[in-house]
Design an enzyme around this catalytic site. Structure first.
Site, PDB file in Angstrom:
ATOM      1  N   HIS A  34       1.277  -1.239   0.337  1.00  0.00           N
ATOM      2  CA  HIS A  34      -0.150  -0.517   0.351  1.00  0.00           C
ATOM      3  C   HIS A  34       0.671   0.617   0.357  1.00  0.00           C
ATOM      4  CE1 HIS A  34      -4.369  -1.910   0.243  1.00  0.00           C
ATOM      5  NE2 HIS A  34      -2.878  -2.315   0.950  1.00  0.00           N
ATOM      6  N   TYR A 303       3.818  -3.355  10.366  1.00  0.00           N
ATOM      7  CA  TYR A 303       3.472  -1.898  10.935  1.00  0.00           C
ATOM      8  C   TYR A 303       4.889  -0.568  11.737  1.00  0.00           C
ATOM      9  CZ  TYR A 303      -0.198  -2.843   8.807  1.00  0.00           C
ATOM     10  OH  TYR A 303      -1.900  -4.155   8.561  1.00  0.00           O
TER      11      TYR A 303
END
Length: 313
Positions: A34, A303
């Site tokens: 992404h 993340y």
């Protein structure tokens, strides 16, 4: 937010990051998945039903500022919005509770996930990297999909391109445990649905779009007026599996509307903020807890690791 201390989890997280870079290449300052996205600001207003579900702060005050990020799939910062590989789209929401205080929802536009565990996901990515998707016969990916029905179902799920980020449905992958002020707990999964309704393009309409149509369209849409989403939670019943993102609950399970997101403007300095903001799939506040889904700690570690690297770049 500190990194977990589980050495096995950290090693798996690094292996997954390395595999994303092997597939897409490494682009300093961008996410390994992404990578291409845009950010907006707005407000969240909860419903009365939200207070009955959870004692969480943002579900019990009049309104909460939000930062959101819409994104395309893959680790390619310049992937065309028209590329089939840019699905599923991502939608991350940050509820800003105060200075250095927040909780997030991380969702994407396909309901579910291809694997139950991070080890399976790494195996899936390695099979993908070693295969030609246009010629699957006899490939590692064909073998993996043949032995992993959930991954096959995810790959085969239709993923049409939306006409707008603001006209797409989004799904939380993992279950959360919601607890109200009376101490009553229910497991549930987020769904975020557009007030304007979902709208998707057929192949001919998509061919007429340019490479940045989604990024440009959402900026124009929000300039014309607020872009609204309803935030819902599908609730599990007793006996439903709540620690496996590949397992769908029956469609007749209760769905509660917990509030409305109203997006009102592009975020000033969006490009710089995307390099520094690290969304967290674990809620980390009273009233909403993570389930025992093994993807949660893994995603949080990935993340954080990739976010620290982005910031250093």
């Amino acid at each position: 937010m500190p990194l977990p201390t589980d050495e096995k989890l950290l090693a798996l997280s690094q292996s997954l990051l390395d595999q994303f870079h092997a597939i897409f290449g490494e682009y300093p300052g961008f996410r390994p998945a992404h990578a291409k996205g845009t950010m907006l600001t707005g407000t969240f207003v909860p419903t009365e039903a939200a207070k009955e579900l959870s004692s969480a702060e943002h579900l019990n005050q009049a309104s909460t500022p939000v930062l959101v990020r819409f994104s395309d799939s893959t680790g390619l910062p310049l992937i065309p919005d028209t590329d089939p590989n840019s699905n599923p789209r991502g939608f991350a929401v940050r509820f800003v509770l105060g200075p250095h205080r927040h909780t997030d929802i991380v969702s994407h536009s396909t309901d579910g996930f291809p694997t139950h565990t991070g080890d399976e996901f790494l195996e899936f990515l390695r099979a993908l990297a070693a295969s030609d998707p246009a010629n699957l016969a006899g490939s590692p990916l064909e073998a993996f999909l043949g032995s992993h029905p959930a991954a096959l179902a995810f790959v085969q799920t239709p993923k049409p391109a939306p006409s707008s980020f603001g006209r797409e449905n989004y799904f939380g992958v993992t279950a959360m445990k919601f607890t109200n002020a009376a101490g009553v707990s229910r497991f549930g999964r987020y769904r975020i649905v557009p007030v304007a309704g979902p709208d998707h393009l057929d192949d001919e309409a998509l061919k007429a779009k340019d490479a940045n149509y989604l990024m440009d369209e959402i900026a124009a849409r929000v300039a014309a007026g607020p872009v609204g989403f309803k935030v819902l939670v599908q609730l599990a019943d007793e006996g439903d599996v709540v620690d496996d993102a590949t397992i769908h609950w029956p469609v007749e399970r209760e769905v509660v509307e917990i509030g409305t997101l109203s997006l009102t403007a592009p975020l000033e300095g969006s490009e710089a903020e995307q390099k520094t903001i690290i969304f967290d799939p674990i809620p980390r506040l009273a009233g909403i807890e993570p389930s025992d889904d093994p993807l949660l700690e893994l995603r949080a570690a990935i993340y954080l690791m990739s976010g620290r690297k982005r910031r250093a770049a």
